[in-house]
Design a protein around this motif. Structure first.
Motif, PDB file in Angstrom:
ATOM      1  N   PHE A 108       0.838  -1.204   0.000  1.00  0.00           N
ATOM      2  CA  PHE A 108       0.000   0.000   0.000  1.00  0.00           C
ATOM      3  C   PHE A 108       0.871   1.251   0.000  1.00  0.00           C
ATOM      4  CE2 PHE A 108      -3.678   2.387   2.209  1.00  0.00           C
ATOM      5  CZ  PHE A 108      -4.304   2.628   1.000  1.00  0.00           C
ATOM      6  N   ALA A 109       1.967   1.211   0.757  1.00  0.00           N
ATOM      7  CA  ALA A 109       2.893   2.354   0.794  1.00  0.00           C
ATOM      8  C   ALA A 109       3.487   2.616  -0.578  1.00  0.00           C
ATOM      9  CB  ALA A 109       3.994   2.081   1.820  1.00  0.00           C
ATOM     10  N   ILE A 110       3.896   1.556  -1.265  1.00  0.00           N
ATOM     11  CA  ILE A 110       4.495   1.705  -2.592  1.00  0.00           C
ATOM     12  C   ILE A 110       3.480   2.255  -3.587  1.00  0.00           C
ATOM     13  CG2 ILE A 110       5.405   0.398  -4.562  1.00  0.00           C
ATOM     14  CD1 ILE A 110       6.718  -1.469  -2.399  1.00  0.00           C
ATOM     15  N   GLN A 111       2.274   1.705  -3.558  1.00  0.00           N
ATOM     16  CA  GLN A 111       1.238   2.177  -4.480  1.00  0.00           C
ATOM     17  C   GLN A 111       0.876   3.633  -4.194  1.00  0.00           C
ATOM     18  OE1 GLN A 111      -1.876  -0.715  -4.701  1.00  0.00           O
ATOM     19  NE2 GLN A 111      -2.933   0.270  -6.391  1.00  0.00           N
ATOM     20  N   THR A 112       0.849   4.007  -2.915  1.00  0.00           N
ATOM     21  CA  THR A 112       0.559   5.388  -2.531  1.00  0.00           C
ATOM     22  C   THR A 112       1.652   6.331  -3.028  1.00  0.00           C
ATOM     23  OG1 THR A 112      -0.651   4.658  -0.562  1.00  0.00           O
ATOM     24  CG2 THR A 112       0.133   6.938  -0.587  1.00  0.00           C
ATOM     25  N   ALA A 113       2.903   5.936  -2.858  1.00  0.00           N
ATOM     26  CA  ALA A 113       4.021   6.779  -3.310  1.00  0.00           C
ATOM     27  C   ALA A 113       3.969   6.997  -4.814  1.00  0.00           C
ATOM     28  CB  ALA A 113       5.344   6.132  -2.909  1.00  0.00           C
ATOM     29  N   ARG A 114       3.620   5.976  -5.557  1.00  0.00           N
ATOM     30  CA  ARG A 114       3.562   6.085  -7.016  1.00  0.00           C
ATOM     31  C   ARG A 114       2.394   6.957  -7.471  1.00  0.00           C
ATOM     32  NH1 ARG A 114       4.692  -0.250  -8.672  1.00  0.00           N
ATOM     33  NH2 ARG A 114       6.907  -0.022  -9.179  1.00  0.00           N
ATOM     34  N   MET A 115       1.274   6.897  -6.764  1.00  0.00           N
ATOM     35  CA  MET A 115       0.084   7.617  -7.207  1.00  0.00           C
ATOM     36  C   MET A 115       0.009   9.054  -6.688  1.00  0.00           C
ATOM     37  SD  MET A 115      -2.826   4.609  -6.894  1.00  0.00           S
ATOM     38  CE  MET A 115      -4.177   5.762  -7.275  1.00  0.00           C
ATOM     39  N   LEU A 116       0.487   9.286  -5.456  1.00  0.00           N
ATOM     40  CA  LEU A 116       0.320  10.600  -4.837  1.00  0.00           C
ATOM     41  C   LEU A 116       1.612  11.420  -4.791  1.00  0.00           C
ATOM     42  CD1 LEU A 116      -2.071   9.781  -1.841  1.00  0.00           C
ATOM     43  CD2 LEU A 116      -2.646  10.425  -4.190  1.00  0.00           C
ATOM     44  N   HIS A 117       2.750  10.790  -5.012  1.00  0.00           N
ATOM     45  CA  HIS A 117       4.051  11.482  -5.049  1.00  0.00           C
ATOM     46  C   HIS A 117       4.301  12.349  -3.815  1.00  0.00           C
ATOM     47  CE1 HIS A 117       4.034  10.127  -9.198  1.00  0.00           C
ATOM     48  NE2 HIS A 117       2.883  10.753  -9.391  1.00  0.00           N
ATOM     49  N   PRO A 118       4.199  11.768  -2.611  1.00  0.00           N
ATOM     50  CA  PRO A 118       4.473  12.557  -1.402  1.00  0.00           C
ATOM     51  C   PRO A 118       5.966  12.823  -1.246  1.00  0.00           C
ATOM     52  CG  PRO A 118       4.183  10.251  -0.829  1.00  0.00           C
ATOM     53  CD  PRO A 118       3.881  10.357  -2.300  1.00  0.00           C
ATOM     54  N   ASP A 119       6.278  13.787  -0.381  1.00  0.00           N
ATOM     55  CA  ASP A 119       7.685  14.041  -0.063  1.00  0.00           C
ATOM     56  C   ASP A 119       8.235  12.966   0.862  1.00  0.00           C
ATOM     57  OD1 ASP A 119       7.573  16.379  -1.550  1.00  0.00           O
ATOM     58  OD2 ASP A 119       7.019  17.601   0.192  1.00  0.00           O
ATOM     59  N   ARG A 120       7.358  12.462   1.746  1.00  0.00           N
ATOM     60  CA  ARG A 120       7.787  11.476   2.746  1.00  0.00           C
ATOM     61  C   ARG A 120       6.641  10.537   3.048  1.00  0.00           C
ATOM     62  NH1 ARG A 120       8.170  11.643   8.986  1.00  0.00           N
ATOM     63  NH2 ARG A 120       6.722  13.387   8.800  1.00  0.00           N
ATOM     64  N   LEU A 121       6.944   9.253   3.144  1.00  0.00           N
ATOM     65  CA  LEU A 121       5.944   8.261   3.527  1.00  0.00           C
ATOM     66  C   LEU A 121       6.589   7.280   4.498  1.00  0.00           C
ATOM     67  CD1 LEU A 121       3.419   6.488   1.148  1.00  0.00           C
ATOM     68  CD2 LEU A 121       4.384   5.349   3.151  1.00  0.00           C
ATOM     69  N   VAL A 122       5.999   7.141   5.670  1.00  0.00           N
ATOM     70  CA  VAL A 122       6.500   6.221   6.687  1.00  0.00           C
ATOM     71  C   VAL A 122       5.552   5.037   6.791  1.00  0.00           C
ATOM     72  CG1 VAL A 122       7.157   5.903   9.098  1.00  0.00           C
ATOM     73  CG2 VAL A 122       7.547   8.122   7.985  1.00  0.00           C
ATOM     74  N   GLY A 123       6.080   3.821   6.639  1.00  0.00           N
ATOM     75  CA  GLY A 123       5.306   2.608   6.853  1.00  0.00           C
ATOM     76  C   GLY A 123       5.579   2.082   8.253  1.00  0.00           C
ATOM     77  N   ALA A 124       4.527   1.938   9.054  1.00  0.00           N
ATOM     78  CA  ALA A 124       4.680   1.491  10.440  1.00  0.00           C
ATOM     79  C   ALA A 124       3.996   0.143  10.631  1.00  0.00           C
ATOM     80  CB  ALA A 124       4.079   2.521  11.398  1.00  0.00           C
ATOM     81  N   ASP A 125       4.668  -0.755  11.352  1.00  0.00           N
ATOM     82  CA  ASP A 125       4.103  -2.077  11.571  1.00  0.00           C
ATOM     83  C   ASP A 125       4.744  -2.697  12.806  1.00  0.00           C
ATOM     84  OD1 ASP A 125       2.421  -4.069   9.487  1.00  0.00           O
ATOM     85  OD2 ASP A 125       3.541  -5.124  11.032  1.00  0.00           O
ATOM     86  N   ILE A 126       4.052  -3.677  13.369  1.00  0.00           N
ATOM     87  CA  ILE A 126       4.574  -4.386  14.543  1.00  0.00           C
ATOM     88  C   ILE A 126       5.498  -5.532  14.145  1.00  0.00           C
ATOM     89  CG2 ILE A 126       2.716  -6.101  14.757  1.00  0.00           C
ATOM     90  CD1 ILE A 126       2.724  -5.511  17.779  1.00  0.00           C
ATOM     91  N   SER A 127       5.402  -5.981  12.883  1.00  0.00           N
ATOM     92  CA  SER A 127       6.152  -7.149  12.423  1.00  0.00           C
ATOM     93  C   SER A 127       7.403  -6.739  11.654  1.00  0.00           C
ATOM     94  CB  SER A 127       5.279  -8.040  11.530  1.00  0.00           C
ATOM     95  OG  SER A 127       6.058  -9.020  10.876  1.00  0.00           O
ATOM     96  N   GLU A 128       8.550  -7.000  12.230  1.00  0.00           N
ATOM     97  CA  GLU A 128       9.812  -6.698  11.570  1.00  0.00           C
ATOM     98  C   GLU A 128      10.005  -7.591  10.345  1.00  0.00           C
ATOM     99  OE1 GLU A 128      12.681  -4.479  10.671  1.00  0.00           O
ATOM    100  OE2 GLU A 128      11.931  -4.114  12.701  1.00  0.00           O
ATOM    101  N   GLY A 129       9.512  -8.828  10.420  1.00  0.00           N
ATOM    102  CA  GLY A 129       9.630  -9.746   9.298  1.00  0.00           C
ATOM    103  C   GLY A 129       8.907  -9.254   8.064  1.00  0.00           C
ATOM    104  N   MET A 130       7.711  -8.719   8.240  1.00  0.00           N
ATOM    105  CA  MET A 130       6.943  -8.172   7.127  1.00  0.00           C
ATOM    106  C   MET A 130       7.635  -6.935   6.554  1.00  0.00           C
ATOM    107  SD  MET A 130       3.985  -9.959   6.677  1.00  0.00           S
ATOM    108  CE  MET A 130       2.527  -8.978   6.336  1.00  0.00           C
ATOM    109  N   MET A 131       8.093  -6.049   7.428  1.00  0.00           N
ATOM    110  CA  MET A 131       8.711  -4.812   6.951  1.00  0.00           C
ATOM    111  C   MET A 131      10.030  -5.050   6.238  1.00  0.00           C
ATOM    112  SD  MET A 131       7.892  -1.831   9.751  1.00  0.00           S
ATOM    113  CE  MET A 131       8.667  -2.684  11.126  1.00  0.00           C
ATOM    114  N   GLU A 132      10.770  -6.078   6.620  1.00  0.00           N
ATOM    115  CA  GLU A 132      12.033  -6.359   5.948  1.00  0.00           C
ATOM    116  C   GLU A 132      11.784  -6.687   4.477  1.00  0.00           C
ATOM    117  OE1 GLU A 132      15.794  -6.560   4.942  1.00  0.00           O
ATOM    118  OE2 GLU A 132      15.000  -5.761   6.830  1.00  0.00           O
TER     119      GLU A 132
END
Length: 244
Positions: free
Chosen positions: A72-96
């Motif tokens: 979702f973060a990647i799709q958001t960055a491509r569509m909305l072109h923000p200056d900064r996007l932080v993805g937050a999650d409890i699972s380090e395995g998923m975020m890696e």
């Protein structure tokens, strides 16, 4: 306490947050394959619609809650072109896995990841123009607290966009979805991820999670205004938009 908050992935004494972290770490390497296959790739369209409803506001600083592997973060960055996007999650395995995707796509200068308990965020008040969440808030151990935190880190006038799996309420999709979610989904989840319990848990939380008008009331209680929702694909998924 809402019904889905009582549902845990495993029969252990650990708290829900700890069990959810353990579950997603365990299935992280297979999560994307399972997600896209089981939704027949419709989940990509749902995400796109949730992002499109933020487009008129042109948010430049975005927080993606329960970011998982970062789709979702990647799709958001491509569509909305923000200056900064932080993805937050409890699972380090998923975020890696998300970090690897972002690096391959040369988006590391825009998207970063942070391990966060989404019911107790470390970000300062009014840090973001928009907050997004796709298929994750039903896993919160405390939904009210998580939504209040999302509201806290949003600036005044900022927007929250949520897309969440929901249980259809009309015949025949209600009956078809029940058969699919109780029979096919856990069996395929066990075959691919080797963790049938995870997919039985995910099914149970979909059925228990508050939706529609009830969810709008919960959003308003958390501090949001101008709440709205739209059911998609016969009610299998629901999209919410709320303003601080």
């Amino acid at each position: 306490m809402y019904e889905q908050e009582k549902i845990k992935p495993y029969q252990s004494s650990a708290g829900k947050g700890e069990q959810v972290e353990q579950m997603f770490d365990a299935i992280a390497s297979r999560y994307d394959t399972l997600n896209h296959w089981m939704s027949l790739d419709i989940d990509k369209r749902w995400r796109r619609k949730a992002i499109q409803q933020l487009a008129p506001y042109q948010p430049k600083h975005i927080l993606d809650i329960a970011t998982g592997t970062g789709d979702f973060a990647i799709q958001t960055a491509r569509m909305l072109h923000p200056d900064r996007l932080v993805g937050a999650d409890i699972s380090e395995g998923m975020m890696e896995i998300g970090r690897q995707k972002v690096e391959r796509l040369h988006l590391s200068d825009i998207i970063t990841f942070a391990k966060e308990d989404c019911t107790s965020l470390t970000f300062a008040d009014e840090s973001f123009d928009a907050v997004t969440a796709a298929f994750g808030i039903r896993n919160f151990a405390d939904l009210d607290r998580g939504l209040r935190e999302m509201c806290r880190v949003l600036r005044q006038g900022g927007h929250l966009s949520i897309v969440e799996l929901t249980h259809p309420i009309r015949f025949p999709m209600k009956q078809l979805f029940k058969f699919y979610s109780h029979t096919i989904l856990p069996a395929y989840g066990k075959l691919i991820s080797k963790d049938e319990r995870a997919y039985r848990y995910l099914t149970a939380t979909i059925e228990a999670f508050p939706q529609g008008d009830r969810m709008m009331g919960i959003l308003q209680k958390a501090g949001f205004k101008e709440t709205s929702f739209k059911r998609m694909t016969f009610g299998i998924c629901t999209m919410y938009l709320a303003t601080k």
